[in-house]
Scaffold this motif. Structure first.
Motif, PDB file in Angstrom:
ATOM      1  N   THR A 156       0.871  -1.175   0.000  1.00 32.05           N
ATOM      2  CA  THR A 156       0.000   0.000   0.000  1.00 32.05           C
ATOM      3  C   THR A 156       0.911   1.230   0.000  1.00 32.05           C
ATOM      4  O   THR A 156       2.124   1.105   0.197  1.00 32.05           O
ATOM      5  N   GLN A 158       1.367   3.444   2.198  1.00 33.35           N
ATOM      6  CA  GLN A 158       1.876   3.860   3.510  1.00 33.35           C
ATOM      7  C   GLN A 158       3.373   3.608   3.633  1.00 33.35           C
ATOM      8  O   GLN A 158       3.886   2.601   3.140  1.00 33.35           O
ATOM      9  N   THR A 188      -5.890   4.786  -3.912  1.00 31.54           N
ATOM     10  CA  THR A 188      -6.763   5.946  -3.672  1.00 31.54           C
ATOM     11  C   THR A 188      -8.068   5.455  -3.063  1.00 31.54           C
ATOM     12  O   THR A 188      -8.434   4.282  -3.198  1.00 31.54           O
ATOM     13  N   HIS A 189      -8.740   6.352  -2.377  1.00 30.34           N
ATOM     14  CA  HIS A 189     -10.075   6.053  -1.862  1.00 30.34           C
ATOM     15  C   HIS A 189     -11.096   6.802  -2.698  1.00 30.34           C
ATOM     16  O   HIS A 189     -10.954   8.005  -2.944  1.00 30.34           O
ATOM     17  N   CYS A 191     -14.943   7.894  -2.838  1.00 27.32           N
ATOM     18  CA  CYS A 191     -16.143   8.037  -2.010  1.00 27.32           C
ATOM     19  C   CYS A 191     -17.344   7.407  -2.718  1.00 27.32           C
ATOM     20  O   CYS A 191     -17.626   7.708  -3.886  1.00 27.32           O
ATOM     21  N   HIS A 196     -15.641  11.308  -5.103  1.00 25.32           N
ATOM     22  CA  HIS A 196     -14.372  12.020  -4.923  1.00 25.32           C
ATOM     23  C   HIS A 196     -13.242  11.021  -4.676  1.00 25.32           C
ATOM     24  O   HIS A 196     -13.381  10.083  -3.894  1.00 25.32           O
ATOM     25  N   GLU A 197     -12.103  11.235  -5.331  1.00 23.63           N
ATOM     26  CA  GLU A 197     -10.959  10.342  -5.212  1.00 23.63           C
ATOM     27  C   GLU A 197      -9.848  11.033  -4.429  1.00 23.63           C
ATOM     28  O   GLU A 197      -9.492  12.178  -4.718  1.00 23.63           O
ATOM     29  N   GLU A 198      -9.311  10.335  -3.423  1.00 25.66           N
ATOM     30  CA  GLU A 198      -8.330  10.961  -2.547  1.00 25.66           C
ATOM     31  C   GLU A 198      -7.243   9.954  -2.165  1.00 25.66           C
ATOM     32  O   GLU A 198      -7.517   8.780  -1.932  1.00 25.66           O
ATOM     33  N   HIS A 199      -5.986  10.426  -2.074  1.00 23.93           N
ATOM     34  CA  HIS A 199      -4.858   9.578  -1.671  1.00 23.93           C
ATOM     35  C   HIS A 199      -4.756   9.609  -0.147  1.00 23.93           C
ATOM     36  O   HIS A 199      -3.890  10.279   0.415  1.00 23.93           O
ATOM     37  N   ILE A 200      -5.581   8.842   0.537  1.00 25.94           N
ATOM     38  CA  ILE A 200      -5.629   8.934   2.000  1.00 25.94           C
ATOM     39  C   ILE A 200      -4.432   8.254   2.662  1.00 25.94           C
ATOM     40  O   ILE A 200      -4.133   8.514   3.827  1.00 25.94           O
ATOM     41  N   PHE A 201      -3.736   7.345   1.957  1.00 22.29           N
ATOM     42  CA  PHE A 201      -2.568   6.670   2.522  1.00 22.29           C
ATOM     43  C   PHE A 201      -1.254   7.171   1.922  1.00 22.29           C
ATOM     44  O   PHE A 201      -0.210   6.549   2.099  1.00 22.29           O
ATOM     45  N   THR A 224     -11.976   0.356  -2.239  1.00 17.56           N
ATOM     46  CA  THR A 224     -13.431   0.458  -2.393  1.00 17.56           C
ATOM     47  C   THR A 224     -14.108  -0.608  -1.550  1.00 17.56           C
ATOM     48  O   THR A 224     -13.565  -1.693  -1.311  1.00 17.56           O
TER      49      THR A 224
END
Length: 279
Positions: A156, A158, A188-189, A191, A196-201, A224
């Protein structure tokens, strides 16, 4: 007609690929199941060996009914279970699903050797081995006993996962198993409500590792809810939604793997030599 065995290879198997990770929880087993189905969608005959002795999960992910046992053949052979058109073998098919594997390393390694040597695979183009996380006894046993054609490292974005992924790459290189590439899960996450697409890690971790270790980033999978739900239900994404965006990503990774192992198949297979060096 069975495919001939390579040096310490497996009869009935053309190519053997280890799917590995430096740490748990990065989606390695989910990747294995979906890549197996993606290769099958390309017309390949595919098997899955669940080598995670302590935490086998392929039985559940592929929807094998509880209590299913492999069919014995002769004195000590057994046929893999067929599910989703895949040939599957796992320690979970030998034991009750709630039984913990309270085994020391040599016992786990011995169990893996039996799964490897006693399973009678039938004319497989690819055997994907779902490895346990880390760089321990099971990995060394596999490297010593099986002529693995290559490894895929799952991570991942991280930093801690990337650090462990680097250790995994180094381990395979020490035992002369080529690293075919990196798969970045949870890249990416997206929603489920607004898209909405976001790089949360974090972002770009898999690409950095691939560049630093002279290998390739094979693909990036989003985080997802559907991927998790489909795996838990025994109907992985590539089977549940073969034309979906995620399945297309797995399909592209499968095509890259096919191309890579075919390009290197001209070189003679050899059993890796393990050298232990004190730091």
């Amino acid at each position: 007609m069975q495919a001939p065995a390579k040096a310490s290879g497996l009869s009935g198997v053309k190519y053997i690929i280890a799917i590995a990770s430096g740490k748990g929880g990065v989606g390695k087993s989910t990747t294995t199941a979906n890549l197996a189905l993606a290769l099958q969608a390309q017309g390949m005959k595919v098997g899955v060996l669940d080598a995670d002795i302590y935490g086998p999960s392929q039985g559940m992910m592929l929807g094998i009914p509880s209590g299913t046992r492999p069919q014995p053949v002769g004195d000590n052979g057994m046929k893999p279970v067929i599910v989703h058109g895949l040939q599957v073998m796992s320690i979970s098919l030998m034991i009750d699903e709630n039984t913990p594997m309270v085994w020391r390393g040599p016992m786990a390694s011995g169990a893996l050797q039996q799964l490897v040597t006693q399973t009678q695979w039938e004319n497989l183009d690819f055997l994907l081995i779902d490895m346990p996380p880390g760089t321990g006894d099971i990995q060394l046993t596999l490297a010593q006993k099986v002529a693995v054609d290559g490894a895929v490292i799952v991570t991942t974005p991280q930093d801690i996962a990337l650090l462990d992924a680097k250790r995994g790459i180094e381990m395979f290189r020490k035992v002369d198993i080529p690293v075919l590439g990196i798969v970045e899960n949870m890249s990416t996450h997206i929603c489920s409500q607004c898209g909405h697409e976001e790089h949360i890690f974090g972002a770009g971790g898999g690409e950095r590792i691939a560049r630093d270790y002279d290998t390739e980033l094979l693909g990036c999978l989003p985080l997802t809810l559907e991927i998790c739900q489909q795996a838990d239900s025994g109907n992985p994404t590539v089977a549940a939604d073969p034309d979906g965006a995620v399945s297309l990503i797995y399909g592209d990774i499968a095509k890259q793997l096919m191309s890579k192992v075919e390009r290197q198949s001209g070189s003679a297979a050899k059993v890796p030599q393990i050298n232990i060096v004190e730091d």
